[in-house]
Structure formats: structure tokens, C-alpha cells
Scaffold this active site. Structure first.
Site: not given
Ligand code: URA
Length: 235
Positions: A103
Site C-alpha cells: 500500500d
Molecule cells: N497488507 C496490507 O494491509 N498492506 C500492505 O501493504 C501489505 C500487506
């Protein structure tokens, strides 16, 4: 076999039209002979290509390990946002793609490659490649929550999450090892146990570890040993 102009542009010598120009001007040799045909077929494993008298290092597959910083999106291009590709300065990113995604507000280890077959196998749920995350949470994680995370939790998908490993370090931060890569998985898992992620960092992906001396925003090519171990992870 591949075309000479494609090989040179994949090797980062220039764009396809630039390298065609170099070839036509007689700046490129194949096995010691000047070659003026951009369409010339090359045996990339054995033919020796030089540009301006210097050997061109050509590797069909590229593998980079990036310490993704927060604030950058995992995409190959975007009209507004800075992408992970923008951080790979000096690299020909034309055929590279991130293996999975982090993310925008997540930092940590991201693998990028043009080896689609390996990427596919690494991402396949069948391969069970472990990903380790360091998670800071809004509230302390209880022993009960740790047990639930380990067992698998309902995050609103068809099936609960697969069993994971969950423990706390001395600072009370959660170390969570998961084998899947569902959308926002770690955040949703913490939500499922009544908590909230306030900081997330990926520390490893299979056998690949985020090097402690690689600052956020920096990258490097994988070593031969790292590549071999990754292949082994999915064999
Ligand atoms: N899980 C998440 O919620 N975000 C990420 O970036 C990676 C794994």
C-alpha cells in the site's frame, strides 16, 4: 534469439529509435563485425555485442530489491502519483513489474522483475511464500488476538485467512508472517481482531530479507545467491 535493436534497448543503451540510429551509424558490432541491421537476430547467450567499442552487458532477466518508502504507490505508471518505478533511477524499467503490491503508506521490501514466470510462481497462493511484516498497532495486541491471528481470521472474504505466525517483539510491535497476499490483508486481519494498523513494514519475502543498510527509497540488484534462493522458494 532476439533482434539486435531490442537487445540494446532492453540493456538500457537507449530507446528503440536511438539504438536504431546507433546501429545505422555503424557504432554497434556483433562478434567483432560492424552490423548495420537493427533487425539482425542475436543469440543473446553467446553473441558478443559492443557499442562504441565497449561490450554491452545484457541480462535477459533483471531482479531488483527496493526498500519502498511510504508515500509512493506500487504501480508501473500513474498520471499523478509517484510510483516505485520512479525510484529505479538509471534502470531500464520498460519490462519490469513489481511482484505483488504494498500500500501507499506501507514501507519495506518490494521485488521488481521482468521474469514473469518466477513472479507468477512467487505470487501463487499454492506456493505458500512467507511474507513477514512488522506492524505497529493503535492498541496493544492481546494474547487472544495473537492466537486468533495464528489460527486464521474472518476478514470478510469467502474463506478465513490461512494460519499465520504472530508474536510480539520487545517493543510490543507485532511480527506477523503470512503466506497469502490478499488485498490489504494485514490491515484487515488487525481490524478483525478489533485493532488498527498505524505503521506497516515488510521485512521479508520468502528467503529475501530487507537489508538493514538499505535506506528507504534505495534499491539494488539481487545477488546471484538471493536469486537462486528465491527460485528454490517456489521449486
Ligand atoms: N497488507 C496490507 O494491509 N498492506 C500492505 O501493504 C501489505 C500487506
Amino acid at each position: 534469439m532476439m533482434r539486435l535493436d531490442k537487445l540494446l534497448s532492453d540493456a538500457g543503451v537507449g530507446t528503440r529509435s536511438q539504438v536504431k540510429e546507433y546501429i545505422r551509424k555503424g557504432q554497434v558490432s556483433v562478434n567483432g563485425e560492424i552490423c548495420k541491421k537493427p533487425e539482425q537476430k542475436i543469440r543473446e547467450e553467446t553473441d558478443q555485442i559492443c557499442w562504441g567499442g565497449q561490450p554491452v552487458a545484457y541480462a535477459r532477466y533483471q531482479y531488483y530489491l527496493l526498500h519502498k518508502p511510504q508515500g509512493v504507490i506500487t504501480a508501473t505508471e500513474d498520471p499523478r502519483e509517484k510510483t516505485v518505478m520512479d525510484l529505479l533511477s538509471g534502470v531500464n524499467t520498460a519490462h519490469l513489474a513489481p511482484v505483488g503490491r504494498l500500500d501507499k503508506d506501507t514501507e519495506g521490501l518490494l521485488l521488481l522483475t521482468n521474469d514473469g514466470k518466477l513472479a507468477h510462481r512467487l505470487l501463487s497462493p499454492k506456493s505458500h511464500v512467507d511474507k513477514v511484516y512488522l506492524v505497529r498497532t493503535a492498541r496493544p495486541v492481546s494474547a487472544r488476538a495473537l492466537a486468533a491471528l495464528e489460527q486464521g481470521v474472518d476478514i470478510g472474504d469467502e474463506k478465513p485467512t490461512l494460519p499465520a505466525r504472530a508474536s510480539l517483539n520487545e517493543a510490543g510491535e507485532l511480527l506477523l508472517t503470512i503466506r497469502e497476499g490478499r488485498y490489504h490483508q494485514v490491515k484487515r486481519m488487525l481490524q478483525a481482531v478489533g485493532n488498527e494498523v498505524i505503521y506497516l513494514k515488510r521485512l521479508s519475502f520468502g528467503s529475501l530479507k530487507l537489508p538493514e543498510d538499505l535506506e528507504a527509497g534505495k534499491f539494488r540488484a539481487l545477488t546471484d545467491e538471493e536469486r537462486e534462493k528465491l527460485r528454490h522458494d517456489v521449486s
